[in-house]
Design an enzyme around this catalytic site. Structure first.
Site, PDB file in Angstrom:
ATOM      1  N   CYS A 160     -21.784  13.156 -41.457  1.00 22.02           N
ATOM      2  CA  CYS A 160     -20.809  13.845 -42.296  1.00 22.02           C
ATOM      3  C   CYS A 160     -21.181  15.298 -42.562  1.00 22.02           C
ATOM      4  CB  CYS A 160     -20.655  13.117 -43.637  1.00 22.02           C
ATOM      5  SG  CYS A 160     -22.200  13.041 -44.576  1.00 22.02           S
ATOM      6  N   CYS A 189     -15.156  15.778 -45.324  1.00 19.78           N
ATOM      7  CA  CYS A 189     -16.566  15.562 -45.672  1.00 19.78           C
ATOM      8  C   CYS A 189     -17.194  16.836 -46.220  1.00 19.78           C
ATOM      9  CB  CYS A 189     -17.350  15.100 -44.441  1.00 19.78           C
ATOM     10  SG  CYS A 189     -17.054  13.391 -43.936  1.00 19.78           S
TER      11      CYS A 189
END
Length: 227
Positions: free
Chosen positions: A223, A114
């Site tokens: 994320c 991420c």
């Protein structure tokens, strides 16, 4: 910051974004992932022709339906939006060392992916920005329930404005219906929160809206873009 908060009091989302764009000319940007919330915000910006930069992050692992919506949105509004990609060398290094699906192996690996595919491109997109507009809603997750409409992002040294933070799901769907806002067809198949294809599944009836994101994890499901 308190002066800006006071000025935004009583303004609807579109009027508030117009005010911010006037106060920070050329330095207001909206990041869209083409989810339903983001489509609502984009519709407000483009419908009022607000001088706000719109950009998205292409992680390289998005659903085809998301790309289809990008095309549909471009055709509908005739407005440009910027696309930011992850750094090629970083993705190549990740795949060489850990393979294409390392994010399934541990939370640390997933956060690394991420970071490379989302956080680094976001930080690049936000360079020079003084107000970052998002499509966050408090209902989306426990982590977002304490957020305010206007916040100070200490790490990025900018204001973060969340115009839909107090909107309900029904509020959002009503806006989409009234204004005929195009949205991702995966939403009709149980995908409430849509991210990268390998990390998103449909949500079962009664499940939390974010249950379909990183469903194999039990930890905080963010994320890194918003904390």
């Amino acid at each position: 910051m308190e002066n800006i908060k006071a000025a935004l009091e009583g303004l609807d989302a579109a009027a508030a974004m117009r005010y911010l764009a006037e106060q920070f000319p050329g330095a207001v940007a909206f990041s869209t992932s083409f989810g339903q919330e983001d489509q609502v915000v984009a519709d407000m910006i483009w419908r009022a022709d607000l001088p706000i930069r719109v950009f998205t992050l292409d992680t390289g692992r998005l659903f085809q339906e998301t790309y289809d919506l990008m095309d549909l949105t471009r055709a509908r509004y005739k407005k440009p939006f910027e696309v930011y990609f992850p750094e090629t060398a970083s993705v190549e290094k990740l795949l060489l060392e850990k393979g294409p699906n390392s994010f399934y192996e541990s939370v640390e690996n997933r956060k690394e992916c991420c970071h490379i595919r989302k956080v680094v491109p976001l930080n690049r997109a936000l360079q020079g920005v003084k107000v970052w507009i998002t499509g966050l809603r408090a209902e989306q997750s426990e982590n977002r329930q304490g957020l305010e409409a206007l916040e100070w992002d200490e790490s990025r040294q900018l204001y973060k404005y969340n115009p839909l933070i107090h909107w309900t799901y029904d509020d959002m769907m009503e806006y989409i219906k009234v204004h005929k806002v195009p949205y991702n067809k995966l939403h009709d198949k149980g995908f409430i929160s849509i991210g990268c294809a390998p990390c998103t599944r449909a949500v079962e009836p009664g499940e939390h809206p974010r249950a379909g994101r990183w469903w194999w994890e039990l930890s905080k499901k963010e994320c890194g873009l918003h904390g």
